[in-house]
Design an enzyme around this catalytic site. Structure first.
Site, PDB file in Angstrom:
ATOM      1  N   HIS A 117       9.557  -0.712   4.658  1.00 54.28           N
ATOM      2  CA  HIS A 117       9.231   0.608   4.121  1.00 54.28           C
ATOM      3  C   HIS A 117       9.243   0.519   2.599  1.00 54.28           C
ATOM      4  CE1 HIS A 117      10.566   4.686   2.636  1.00 54.28           C
ATOM      5  NE2 HIS A 117       9.503   5.011   3.345  1.00 54.28           N
ATOM      6  N   HIS A 163       5.947   4.437  -6.078  1.00 55.07           N
ATOM      7  CA  HIS A 163       6.410   5.551  -5.266  1.00 55.07           C
ATOM      8  C   HIS A 163       6.072   6.826  -6.021  1.00 55.07           C
ATOM      9  CE1 HIS A 163       9.849   7.409  -2.680  1.00 55.07           C
ATOM     10  NE2 HIS A 163       8.661   7.564  -2.138  1.00 55.07           N
TER      11      HIS A 163
END
Length: 586
Positions: A117, A163
């Site tokens: 992830h 991110h």
């Protein structure tokens, strides 16, 4: 000589008397049983291998190899010292060296897949650097699914990985792609899936298509723009790269805004874990809160809605997508509907899936028999912590249980343990009961099962800390006080942890304790082992850990190497343990 120096020197001398004076009584008795006049002959050693180690095909030649390996002067057998040396050696591991031995010809949906992830993050989810280094490290460990969040760069003319909505520093997409190409098949020749969380305009999607095509060339698996009717097998996709994403209908900067709005809530929920991570949670009596701020990474409306000029994809980009992802409108019943004419990937957060499991557990299992379910950590895990992977893997058949590989802690140790199975290739075949439906369309429910096997574990002793740790690491003035925790991670009925007594002032602890674990679903069980050093005034110190799939555990007396918190094997630290797996007689 000071008291402290005396103790250190004394312990050092004791270390070298290990094989002579520290052998547990149980080991001495076994040696006596299979030896004559202080020597275990080749014939006695072969019988030991067959009867105690359960190596039914062991031959005299196998016994001779062991004698040769310990470099003992008795060419025709072993004395107690050499026998003890063999038991504690690297040629006597707890895992069977079977290589890839599962059937690899079934569709991808029939396998648990080692999944990362936010694979590019070096640390926490809010402010760490983005880099190709954690991607490389994950691939070297055998991870088969790499996640990349792709965004326009500051000039809007190229593509970065970061991110979104955080302070993480970006890394260029092309750098990540090149590193994936170089390291994809170092640990395993089975396919690598790149899951893309796409935040790009059509012109940048076209640029990504060009990068991906030029970087991977013929290695790229591209079935075209249509959805697959069935997933190919890992065997047919050896040394291939697969792209998985949802065809985005438009470039939504609003998602970045939503991410920023949630940062404050995420920060409130970050927890301060112990040095080795919190104990792994389970679903026993859990209350699932209503987390309205949990982000839906795969929220997808009807692709036929709205202005088609805004929804148009770069055709080259769309053709790259081999595993189509998306979450259609209409609630869980629609999301989990199985289409006989096409397969897809569905992504849900751990919290979303926990809620869904309470009402749609059977539908989830049926969905994962044909389609791929990806579970990702909830947004509040800003510290890159993880969750219990066995809840979704074991109970619901989720193939891609996405983990923060840089997060460490007990949950990640379980993940490391799961994928030691099947030769560490990153693909583990699901048990048949997760792949089939019963005569009344019923599916697997672990609550309906009674124990079918018993695992008996004997913790004899441990050694090696003196070599791998500084001599004052655990205590400045005395040797350490070690204890071992041992137990099972699996379905809720099997999950348990027990512990040995604490042995004071001993670098070479000898516990000689036995534990029994009844197993209802041994196919999904992991043996958990941890060693800690008791500290009366502070938190106990970490001394090593490992997790081993019970399905591949070797019976008999084995040398069990321990790992650091990061999952790296220590040079010397080992436990001597015995494992006996037997059927429960009805």
């Amino acid at each position: 000589m000071s008291k402290q120096t005396y103790r250190v020197c004394f312990c050092f001398r004791r270390r070298f008397r290990l094989t002579v004076s520290e052998a547990p009584e149980g080991i001495k008795k076994l040696f006596e049983q299979y030896s004559e006049n202080g020597i275990m002959s080749l014939d006695g050693l072969q019988r030991f291998l067959v009867e105690v180690q359960k190596e039914e095909k062991a031959t005299i030649e196998d016994a001779q190899k062991i004698v040769d390996s310990v470099k003992h002067f008795h060419r025709k057998g072993l004395n107690l010292e050499a026998f003890f040396k063999y038991l504690f050696s690297d040629i006597n591991p707890p895992l069977a060296s079977l290589g890839v031995h599962h059937d690899m010809s079934a569709p991808l949906s029939h396998y648990f897949i080692y999944t990362g992830h936010n694979s590019y993050l070096t640390g926490n989810q809010l402010s760490s650097d983005c880099s190709d280094v954690p991607i490389i490290n994950a691939l070297k460990r055998g991870v088969r699914v790499i996640e990349l969040d792709i965004w326009p760069n500051s000039a809007k003319d190229n593509v970065d990985v970061l991110h979104g909505g955080t302070l993480t520093t970006p890394v260029e997409l092309i750098k990540c792609l090149k590193s994936i190409k170089e390291h994809a098949f170092v640990a395993s020749e089975y396919p690598v899936v790149i899951t893309l969380e796409d935040h790009l305009t059509p012109d940048l999607q076209a640029k990504v298509a060009e990068m991906v095509t030029q970087t991977f060339g013929d290695v790229l698996f591209s079935p075209g723009s249509e959805c697959l009717k069935e997933f190919p097998s890992p065997e047919s996709l050896k040394k291939r790269i697969i792209i998985s994403t949802k065809p985005p209908k438009e470039y939504l900067e609003a998602k970045e805004v939503r991410d920023k709005e949630n940062d404050a809530e995420k920060g409130k929920a970050a927890s301060d874990e112990e040095a080795w991570g919190k104990e792994v949670p389970d679903l026993k009596g859990s209350h699932v809160p209503d987390d309205k701020n949990d982000l839906d990474e795969e929220d997808e409306d009807d692709p036929e809605d709205g202005d088609k000029s805004q929804h148009k994809l770069a055709s080259e980009y769309k053709c790259l997508i081999a595993i189509h992802a998306g979450k259609p409108k209409g609630g869980l019943d629609v999301c989990l509907k199985v289409d006989p004419d096409k397969v897809r990937r569905l992504s849900m957060s751990e919290q979303e899936l926990e809620k869904a499991a309470l009402t749609h557990g059977k539908q989830i299992v049926r969905f994962t028999q044909r389609n791929i379910l990806r579970v990702y950590p909830k947004g509040i895990r800003v510290d890159s912590s993880n969750y219990n992977p066995l809840i979704w893997r074991g109970l619901h058949g989720a193939q891609m249980v996405a983990f923060n590989m840089q997060g460490y802690g007990r949950s990640l140790w379980l993940m490391h343990g799961m994928f030691k199975a099947n030769g560490g290739c990153g693909y583990v075949k699901k048990p048949d009961f997760l792949l089939k439906s019963g005569p009344h369309d019923d599916v697997f429910d672990p609550r309906d099962r009674s124990p079918v096997k018993t695992l008996k574990v004997t913790v004899y002793m441990g050694e090696g800390w003196y070599h791998d740790f500084h001599h004052t690491h655990f205590d400045a003035y005395s040797p350490p006080d070690f204890y071992t925790r041992v137990g099972i991670a699996g379905v809720p009925a099997d999950t348990v942890m027990k512990k040995t007594k604490t042995l004071e002032d001993n670098w070479v602890p000898s516990w000689n304790e036995e534990f029994e674990f009844p197993l209802t679903v041994p196919e999904l069980a992991l043996l958990r082992i941890e060693v800690h050093e008791y500290d009366m005034s502070e938190k106990d110190d970490f001394g090593g850990q490992t997790c081993i799939p019970v399905s591949e555990l070797r019976s008999g007396i084995r040398a069990v190497p321990l790992n650091s918190r990061k999952g790296d094997k220590y040079n010397s630290v080992k436990l001597l343990m015995r494992f006996e797996l037997s059927d429960i007689r009805v």
